[in-house]
Write a protein that holds these residues in place. Structure first.
Motif, PDB file in Angstrom:
ATOM      1  N   CYS A  39       0.800  -1.190  -0.133  1.00 45.16           N
ATOM      2  CA  CYS A  39       0.062  -0.007  -0.126  1.00 45.16           C
ATOM      3  C   CYS A  39       0.796   1.083  -0.261  1.00 45.16           C
ATOM      4  N   TYR A  40       1.826   1.238   0.881  1.00 47.73           N
ATOM      5  CA  TYR A  40       2.771   2.334   1.001  1.00 47.73           C
ATOM      6  C   TYR A  40       3.441   2.724  -0.496  1.00 47.73           C
ATOM      7  N   PHE A  59      -3.551   4.087   5.147  1.00 50.61           N
ATOM      8  CA  PHE A  59      -1.914   3.958   4.594  1.00 50.61           C
ATOM      9  C   PHE A  59      -1.870   5.293   3.859  1.00 50.61           C
ATOM     10  N   GLN A  60      -2.868   5.889   3.187  1.00 49.38           N
ATOM     11  CA  GLN A  60      -2.677   6.925   2.394  1.00 49.38           C
ATOM     12  C   GLN A  60      -2.366   8.363   3.229  1.00 49.38           C
ATOM     13  N   ASN A  61      -2.968   8.299   4.494  1.00 50.36           N
ATOM     14  CA  ASN A  61      -2.885   9.388   5.347  1.00 50.36           C
ATOM     15  C   ASN A  61      -1.361   9.476   6.014  1.00 50.36           C
ATOM     16  N   ARG A  62      -0.451   8.367   5.787  1.00 53.75           N
ATOM     17  CA  ARG A  62       0.762   8.607   6.429  1.00 53.75           C
ATOM     18  C   ARG A  62       1.755   9.137   5.376  1.00 53.75           C
ATOM     19  N   PHE A  63       1.555  10.306   5.374  1.00 50.89           N
ATOM     20  CA  PHE A  63       2.679  10.964   4.391  1.00 50.89           C
ATOM     21  C   PHE A  63       4.252  10.836   4.793  1.00 50.89           C
ATOM     22  N   GLY A  64       4.346  10.645   6.017  1.00 52.41           N
ATOM     23  CA  GLY A  64       5.816  10.549   6.429  1.00 52.41           C
ATOM     24  C   GLY A  64       6.677   9.364   5.957  1.00 52.41           C
ATOM     25  N   VAL A  65       5.546   8.406   5.450  1.00 54.84           N
ATOM     26  CA  VAL A  65       6.162   7.058   4.957  1.00 54.84           C
ATOM     27  C   VAL A  65       6.489   7.022   3.650  1.00 54.84           C
ATOM     28  N   TYR A  66       5.469   7.496   2.831  1.00 58.20           N
ATOM     29  CA  TYR A  66       5.583   7.301   1.394  1.00 58.20           C
ATOM     30  C   TYR A  66       6.231   8.654   0.619  1.00 58.20           C
ATOM     31  N   VAL A  67       5.910   9.784   1.063  1.00 57.11           N
ATOM     32  CA  VAL A  67       6.388  11.116   0.476  1.00 57.11           C
ATOM     33  C   VAL A  67       7.702  11.294   0.188  1.00 57.11           C
ATOM     34  N   PRO A  68       8.710  10.907   1.144  1.00 60.96           N
ATOM     35  CA  PRO A  68      10.027  10.640   0.880  1.00 60.96           C
ATOM     36  C   PRO A  68      10.507   9.733  -0.227  1.00 60.96           C
ATOM     37  N   PRO A 133       6.248   2.259   8.704  1.00 62.45           N
ATOM     38  CA  PRO A 133       6.172   3.392   9.352  1.00 62.45           C
ATOM     39  C   PRO A 133       7.069   3.345  10.639  1.00 62.45           C
ATOM     40  N   ASP A 134       7.232   1.911  11.357  1.00 67.59           N
ATOM     41  CA  ASP A 134       7.902   1.862  12.468  1.00 67.59           C
ATOM     42  C   ASP A 134       9.249   2.427  12.707  1.00 67.59           C
ATOM     43  N   LEU A 135      10.134   2.323  11.982  1.00 66.16           N
ATOM     44  CA  LEU A 135      11.549   2.942  12.200  1.00 66.16           C
ATOM     45  C   LEU A 135      11.374   4.465  12.051  1.00 66.16           C
ATOM     46  N   LEU A 171       6.117  15.713  12.369  1.00 69.86           N
ATOM     47  CA  LEU A 171       6.452  14.863  11.307  1.00 69.86           C
ATOM     48  C   LEU A 171       5.942  13.423  11.599  1.00 69.86           C
ATOM     49  N   GLY A 172       6.157  13.198  12.948  1.00 66.29           N
ATOM     50  CA  GLY A 172       5.760  12.033  13.674  1.00 66.29           C
ATOM     51  C   GLY A 172       4.144  11.751  13.107  1.00 66.29           C
ATOM     52  N   PHE A 173       3.415  12.592  13.517  1.00 64.19           N
ATOM     53  CA  PHE A 173       1.820  12.836  13.299  1.00 64.19           C
ATOM     54  C   PHE A 173       1.663  12.707  11.903  1.00 64.19           C
ATOM     55  N   LEU A 174       2.553  13.170  10.919  1.00 67.39           N
ATOM     56  CA  LEU A 174       2.260  12.716   9.181  1.00 67.39           C
ATOM     57  C   LEU A 174       2.807  11.323   8.950  1.00 67.39           C
TER      58      LEU A 174
END
Length: 256
Positions: A39-40, A59-68, A133-135, A171-174
């Motif tokens: 998904c990411y 999963f789409q709302n976790r920007f900090g995982v997939y944007v970079p 997203p864990d690390l 950034l953690g919230f994102l």
């Protein structure tokens, strides 16, 4: 060589930490998506496309995982190494910030040992080879907590700490809402300082910075969806969906 190491001991130890993380990452070998990371990766591929639209998908709302990761895809394409490179960096940053903090209050060998124990941790290595997203959220949480310690104990006169702490929590919230688990710790320290009437200027600055970043968080969702509270509504909707009998039945049928 030995003379250079003696003169640049800290830089040499940082190099050891980075090399250890990188070696473990390469030895375990990054893998193609196989679970939630599918998904990411999909979101990362969609993010820079003209047709990207935000939905209530968790999963789409976790920007900090997939944007970079989406920017890595843009320049280097999608492969196991670009997919897992951002979690690798997050793991390295976590080890390095632990080392950098501990070397100020203990000797550098003690700090190096602590950083290597993190770098060689089985969970750290396992989650560094896939896009989870864990690390990433662990890095933001660790950075916020250790900066809080430095701001209150080691370098209390630095004015940038409240801003940086609020930034890492933002950034953690994102990245994943579980960053909220560190907030009770912050509240307890605030109440302790309030009772002793110490560090009150720092807490005032942190509150102002936190309020500004929270407003930015709401502003991002308002710009993307027209609803500043869209994220909270999506969490409620997702929880209702996953707790329903139909969802549980379909999940069991698919996996068992």
């Amino acid at each position: 060589m030995l003379s250079w190491i003696k003169k640049n001991k800290t830089a040499f130890f940082f190099t050891i930490i980075i090399f250890t993380n990188l070696a473990c990452w390469l030895l375990l070998k990054p893998v193609w998506p196989f679970s939630d990371d599918i998904c990411y990766v999909g979101r990362a591929q969609e993010f820079l496309s003209p047709g990207f639209q935000l939905t209530q998908n968790e999963f789409q709302n976790r920007f900090g995982v997939y944007v970079p990761t989406s920017f890595l895809f843009q320049f280097f394409g999608a492969n196991p190494y670009t997919i897992s490179f951002w979690p690798l960096l997050a793991g390295i940053f976590t080890s390095c910030i632990v080392f950098n903090t501990l070397r100020k209050i203990q000797n550098v060998l003690f700090a190096l040992l602590a950083a290597l124990l993190i770098s060689l941790n089985t969970m750290q290595i396992t989650y560094s080879i896939a896009l989870f997203p864990d690390l990433i959220v662990a890095f933001f949480a660790t950075a916020a907590v250790l900066l809080l310690y430095q701001a209150r104990v080691i370098e209390s006169k630095k004015r940038t700490f409240p801003f940086l702490i609020a930034l890492f929590i933002f950034l953690g919230f994102l990245t994943k809402i579980t960053i909220i688990l560190i907030l009770p710790f912050f509240v307890l320290l605030f109440l302790a300082d309030l009772s002793k009437k110490q560090q009150l200027h720092f807490w005032k600055q942190l509150l102002i910075a936190g309020t500004l970043f929270f407003a930015l968080y709401l502003g991002i969702y308002y710009a993307l969806t027209g609803d500043p509270f869209y994220r909270w509504k999506s969490i409620k909707s997702f929880n209702e969906q996953t707790s329903s009998y139909g969802y549980i039945r379909s999940y069991l049928n698919a996996h068992y």
